[in-house]
Design a protein around this motif. Structure first.
Motif, PDB file in Angstrom:
ATOM      1  N   PRO A   1      10.151   9.999  -3.032  1.00  0.00           N
ATOM      2  CA  PRO A   1      11.387   9.216  -3.195  1.00  0.00           C
ATOM      3  C   PRO A   1      11.846   8.569  -1.878  1.00  0.00           C
ATOM      4  N   TYR A   2      11.167   7.494  -1.512  1.00  0.00           N
ATOM      5  CA  TYR A   2      11.527   6.823  -0.261  1.00  0.00           C
ATOM      6  C   TYR A   2      11.464   5.308  -0.460  1.00  0.00           C
TER       7      TYR A   2
ATOM      8  N   MET B   1       0.826  -1.210   0.000  1.00  0.00           N
ATOM      9  CA  MET B   1       0.000   0.000   0.000  1.00  0.00           C
ATOM     10  C   MET B   1       0.861   1.260   0.000  1.00  0.00           C
ATOM     11  N   LEU B   2       1.926   1.245   0.793  1.00  0.00           N
ATOM     12  CA  LEU B   2       2.820   2.403   0.821  1.00  0.00           C
ATOM     13  C   LEU B   2       3.505   2.610  -0.525  1.00  0.00           C
ATOM     14  N   LYS B   3       3.869   1.516  -1.176  1.00  0.00           N
ATOM     15  CA  LYS B   3       4.526   1.626  -2.475  1.00  0.00           C
ATOM     16  C   LYS B   3       3.603   2.283  -3.505  1.00  0.00           C
ATOM     17  N   ILE B   4       2.334   1.886  -3.492  1.00  0.00           N
ATOM     18  CA  ILE B   4       1.356   2.474  -4.418  1.00  0.00           C
ATOM     19  C   ILE B   4       1.197   3.972  -4.148  1.00  0.00           C
ATOM     20  N   ILE B   5       1.077   4.332  -2.855  1.00  0.00           N
ATOM     21  CA  ILE B   5       0.895   5.741  -2.478  1.00  0.00           C
ATOM     22  C   ILE B   5       2.140   6.561  -2.842  1.00  0.00           C
ATOM     23  N   PHE B   6       3.330   6.028  -2.510  1.00  0.00           N
ATOM     24  CA  PHE B   6       4.570   6.762  -2.770  1.00  0.00           C
ATOM     25  C   PHE B   6       4.803   6.952  -4.266  1.00  0.00           C
TER      26      PHE B   6
END
Length: 235
Positions: A94-95, A83-88
Protein backbone atom coordinates in the motif's frame (compact mmCIF):
# COMPACT_ATOMS: atom_id res chain seq x y z
CA UNK A 1 4.61 40.64 -22.94
CA UNK A 2 7.81 42.16 -21.50
CA UNK A 3 9.23 44.99 -23.65
CA UNK A 4 12.40 45.90 -21.74
CA UNK A 5 15.05 44.36 -19.53
CA UNK A 6 13.80 44.22 -15.94
CA UNK A 7 16.82 44.74 -13.73
CA UNK A 8 14.68 44.66 -10.58
CA UNK A 9 13.78 41.04 -11.29
CA UNK A 10 17.44 40.00 -11.24
CA UNK A 11 17.61 40.12 -7.45
CA UNK A 12 14.58 37.84 -7.12
CA UNK A 13 15.94 35.52 -9.81
CA UNK A 14 19.28 35.20 -8.02
CA UNK A 15 17.49 34.47 -4.74
CA UNK A 16 15.38 31.62 -6.14
CA UNK A 17 18.36 30.30 -8.10
CA UNK A 18 20.38 30.03 -4.91
CA UNK A 19 17.47 28.16 -3.30
CA UNK A 20 17.83 25.54 -6.03
CA UNK A 21 21.62 25.40 -5.80
CA UNK A 22 21.71 22.77 -2.98
CA UNK A 23 19.52 20.47 -5.09
CA UNK A 24 21.82 20.84 -8.11
CA UNK A 25 24.92 20.21 -6.01
CA UNK A 26 23.24 17.36 -4.13
CA UNK A 27 22.25 15.50 -7.29
CA UNK A 28 25.75 15.99 -8.72
CA UNK A 29 27.50 14.74 -5.57
CA UNK A 30 25.25 11.69 -5.11
CA UNK A 31 25.57 10.73 -8.77
CA UNK A 32 29.37 10.97 -8.56
CA UNK A 33 29.64 9.09 -5.26
CA UNK A 34 27.81 6.16 -6.83
CA UNK A 35 29.07 6.32 -10.41
CA UNK A 36 32.80 6.75 -9.72
CA UNK A 37 33.40 3.42 -7.93
CA UNK A 38 30.76 1.61 -9.98
CA UNK A 39 32.15 2.78 -13.32
CA UNK A 40 35.70 1.89 -12.28
CA UNK A 41 34.59 -1.62 -11.34
CA UNK A 42 32.73 -2.05 -14.65
CA UNK A 43 35.72 -0.66 -16.53
CA UNK A 44 37.99 -3.31 -15.00
CA UNK A 45 35.53 -5.97 -16.16
CA UNK A 46 35.75 -4.58 -19.68
CA UNK A 47 39.54 -4.45 -19.54
CA UNK A 48 39.65 -8.10 -18.50
CA UNK A 49 37.09 -8.88 -21.23
CA UNK A 50 34.78 -10.96 -19.04
CA UNK A 51 32.50 -12.96 -21.40
CA UNK A 52 28.87 -11.79 -21.70
CA UNK A 53 29.32 -9.15 -18.98
CA UNK A 54 31.76 -7.21 -21.15
CA UNK A 55 29.29 -7.28 -24.06
CA UNK A 56 26.43 -6.11 -21.85
CA UNK A 57 28.53 -3.23 -20.56
CA UNK A 58 29.39 -2.26 -24.13
CA UNK A 59 25.69 -2.16 -25.06
CA UNK A 60 24.93 -0.08 -21.97
CA UNK A 61 27.67 2.42 -22.80
CA UNK A 62 26.57 2.62 -26.44
CA UNK A 63 22.96 3.30 -25.39
CA UNK A 64 23.93 6.18 -23.11
CA UNK A 65 26.47 7.70 -25.51
CA UNK A 66 24.09 7.39 -28.44
CA UNK A 67 20.97 8.95 -26.91
CA UNK A 68 20.24 12.46 -25.59
CA UNK A 69 20.12 12.77 -21.81
CA UNK A 70 16.64 14.32 -22.08
CA UNK A 71 15.34 11.17 -23.78
CA UNK A 72 16.91 9.05 -21.05
CA UNK A 73 15.14 11.21 -18.47
CA UNK A 74 11.74 10.71 -20.11
CA UNK A 75 12.24 6.95 -20.56
CA UNK A 76 13.43 6.28 -17.00
CA UNK A 77 11.01 8.74 -15.38
CA UNK A 78 8.11 7.05 -17.22
CA UNK A 79 9.18 3.43 -16.87
CA UNK A 80 10.19 3.26 -13.20
CA UNK A 81 6.74 4.24 -11.82
CA UNK A 82 5.08 1.71 -14.14
CA UNK A 83 7.39 -1.08 -13.00
CA UNK A 84 6.97 -0.16 -9.35
CA UNK A 85 3.20 -0.03 -9.74
CA UNK A 86 3.14 -3.56 -11.18
CA UNK A 87 5.37 -4.88 -8.37
CA UNK A 88 3.43 -3.07 -5.61
CA UNK A 89 0.07 -4.28 -6.92
CA UNK A 90 1.34 -7.85 -7.25
CA UNK A 91 2.57 -7.96 -3.65
CA UNK A 92 -0.24 -5.72 -2.30
CA UNK A 93 2.10 -3.02 -1.06
CA UNK A 94 0.00 0.00 0.00
CA UNK A 95 2.24 2.79 -1.25
CA UNK A 96 1.51 5.65 -3.63
CA UNK A 97 4.43 5.55 -6.09
CA UNK A 98 3.44 8.92 -7.50
CA UNK A 99 4.26 10.53 -4.16
CA UNK A 100 7.97 9.71 -4.58
CA UNK A 101 10.00 12.91 -4.64
CA UNK A 102 11.54 13.56 -8.10
CA UNK A 103 15.01 13.89 -6.60
CA UNK A 104 15.13 10.10 -6.26
CA UNK A 105 14.53 9.76 -9.99
CA UNK A 106 17.22 12.37 -10.58
CA UNK A 107 19.70 10.31 -8.55
CA UNK A 108 18.93 7.24 -10.67
CA UNK A 109 18.94 8.99 -14.04
CA UNK A 110 22.13 10.99 -13.64
CA UNK A 111 23.97 8.09 -11.99
CA UNK A 112 22.87 5.85 -14.87
CA UNK A 113 24.20 8.30 -17.46
CA UNK A 114 27.39 9.33 -15.68
CA UNK A 115 28.42 5.76 -14.91
CA UNK A 116 28.33 4.79 -18.58
CA UNK A 117 30.43 7.79 -19.60
CA UNK A 118 33.01 7.22 -16.87
CA UNK A 119 33.37 3.55 -17.81
CA UNK A 120 35.07 4.58 -21.04
CA UNK A 121 37.17 7.17 -19.23
CA UNK A 122 38.52 4.60 -16.78
CA UNK A 123 38.89 1.90 -19.44
CA UNK A 124 41.11 4.11 -21.59
CA UNK A 125 43.04 5.36 -18.53
CA UNK A 126 43.71 1.80 -17.36
CA UNK A 127 45.17 1.11 -20.78
CA UNK A 128 47.91 3.68 -20.12
CA UNK A 129 49.28 1.73 -17.14
CA UNK A 130 51.88 -0.90 -17.96
CA UNK A 131 50.41 -4.35 -17.28
CA UNK A 132 53.78 -5.49 -15.98
CA UNK A 133 53.35 -3.30 -12.92
CA UNK A 134 50.57 -5.40 -11.46
CA UNK A 135 52.63 -8.54 -12.09
CA UNK A 136 55.52 -6.89 -10.24
CA UNK A 137 53.14 -6.07 -7.38
CA UNK A 138 52.11 -9.73 -7.16
CA UNK A 139 55.79 -10.69 -7.17
CA UNK A 140 56.47 -8.66 -4.02
CA UNK A 141 53.47 -10.16 -2.23
CA UNK A 142 50.79 -7.52 -2.79
CA UNK A 143 47.13 -8.48 -3.11
CA UNK A 144 45.10 -7.31 -6.09
CA UNK A 145 43.42 -4.67 -3.90
CA UNK A 146 46.77 -3.37 -2.67
CA UNK A 147 48.20 -3.33 -6.19
CA UNK A 148 45.30 -1.29 -7.54
CA UNK A 149 45.16 1.08 -4.56
CA UNK A 150 48.89 1.81 -4.33
CA UNK A 151 50.10 1.42 -7.92
CA UNK A 152 47.42 1.22 -10.62
CA UNK A 153 44.84 3.78 -9.46
CA UNK A 154 47.29 6.65 -8.72
CA UNK A 155 48.81 6.33 -12.21
CA UNK A 156 45.45 5.81 -13.89
CA UNK A 157 44.00 8.94 -12.28
CA UNK A 158 46.68 11.10 -13.87
CA UNK A 159 45.49 10.05 -17.32
CA UNK A 160 41.81 10.05 -16.36
CA UNK A 161 41.49 13.41 -14.58
CA UNK A 162 41.06 15.64 -17.66
CA UNK A 163 38.16 13.49 -18.87
CA UNK A 164 36.75 13.11 -15.36
CA UNK A 165 36.74 16.90 -15.07
CA UNK A 166 34.88 17.22 -18.38
CA UNK A 167 32.30 14.67 -17.29
CA UNK A 168 31.75 16.34 -13.91
CA UNK A 169 31.18 19.69 -15.61
CA UNK A 170 28.80 18.09 -18.11
CA UNK A 171 26.94 16.42 -15.23
CA UNK A 172 26.47 19.75 -13.45
CA UNK A 173 25.12 21.31 -16.64
CA UNK A 174 22.90 18.30 -17.32
CA UNK A 175 21.17 18.72 -13.96
CA UNK A 176 19.52 21.80 -15.48
CA UNK A 177 17.29 19.31 -17.30
CA UNK A 178 15.88 18.35 -13.92
CA UNK A 179 13.00 20.71 -14.74
CA UNK A 180 11.60 17.83 -16.82
CA UNK A 181 11.21 15.94 -13.52
CA UNK A 182 9.69 18.97 -11.78
CA UNK A 183 12.85 18.96 -9.68
CA UNK A 184 13.21 22.28 -7.80
CA UNK A 185 16.75 22.99 -9.00
CA UNK A 186 18.23 26.22 -10.36
CA UNK A 187 16.59 26.27 -13.79
CA UNK A 188 13.07 25.33 -12.72
CA UNK A 189 13.06 27.77 -9.80
CA UNK A 190 14.12 30.72 -11.95
CA UNK A 191 11.78 29.86 -14.83
CA UNK A 192 8.81 29.61 -12.47
CA UNK A 193 9.71 32.99 -10.96
CA UNK A 194 9.94 34.47 -14.47
CA UNK A 195 6.47 33.28 -15.53
CA UNK A 196 4.54 36.00 -13.71
CA UNK A 197 6.16 38.92 -15.52
CA UNK A 198 7.47 37.09 -18.59
CA UNK A 199 10.99 37.94 -17.45
CA UNK A 200 12.57 35.09 -19.39
CA UNK A 201 15.58 37.02 -20.69
CA UNK A 202 16.55 38.02 -17.15
CA UNK A 203 15.91 34.47 -15.97
CA UNK A 204 18.24 32.94 -18.55
CA UNK A 205 20.92 35.53 -17.82
CA UNK A 206 20.83 34.57 -14.13
CA UNK A 207 20.87 30.84 -14.94
CA UNK A 208 23.82 31.42 -17.27
CA UNK A 209 25.79 33.30 -14.61
CA UNK A 210 25.05 30.80 -11.81
CA UNK A 211 26.10 27.80 -13.88
CA UNK A 212 29.17 29.62 -15.21
CA UNK A 213 30.35 30.43 -11.69
CA UNK A 214 29.55 26.94 -10.37
CA UNK A 215 31.22 25.08 -13.24
CA UNK A 216 34.26 27.38 -13.21
CA UNK A 217 34.74 26.83 -9.47
CA UNK A 218 34.47 23.05 -9.78
CA UNK A 219 36.78 23.01 -12.80
CA UNK A 220 39.38 25.07 -10.93
CA UNK A 221 39.26 22.68 -7.96
CA UNK A 222 39.62 19.60 -10.13
CA UNK A 223 42.47 21.16 -12.12
CA UNK A 224 44.32 21.84 -8.88
CA UNK A 225 43.78 18.21 -7.85
CA UNK A 226 45.06 17.08 -11.25
CA UNK A 227 48.23 19.14 -10.71
CA UNK A 228 48.63 17.48 -7.31
CA UNK A 229 48.39 14.03 -8.90
CA UNK A 230 51.01 14.77 -11.54
CA UNK A 231 53.65 15.84 -9.01
CA UNK A 232 54.96 12.30 -8.61
CA UNK A 233 55.87 12.26 -12.31
CA UNK A 234 58.13 15.27 -11.76
CA UNK A 235 59.98 13.66 -8.86
Amino acid sequence: MQSSFNSEFLGEAIRVALLGLPVTIGVTVVALLISLPLSFFLATLRVHNIPVISQLIRVYVSFVRGTPILIQIFIIYSSIPLMLKIIFEKYHIPYDIYSIHPIWYAFIIFTFSTTALLIEVFRSALGTVDKGQIEAAYAVGMTTFQAYRQIIIPQMLVAAMPNITNNVINLIKATSLGYALSLPEITLNVKVAANAGYNYLEAYVVIFIIYLLLCSTVEYGLKRYEQHLTRYKLA
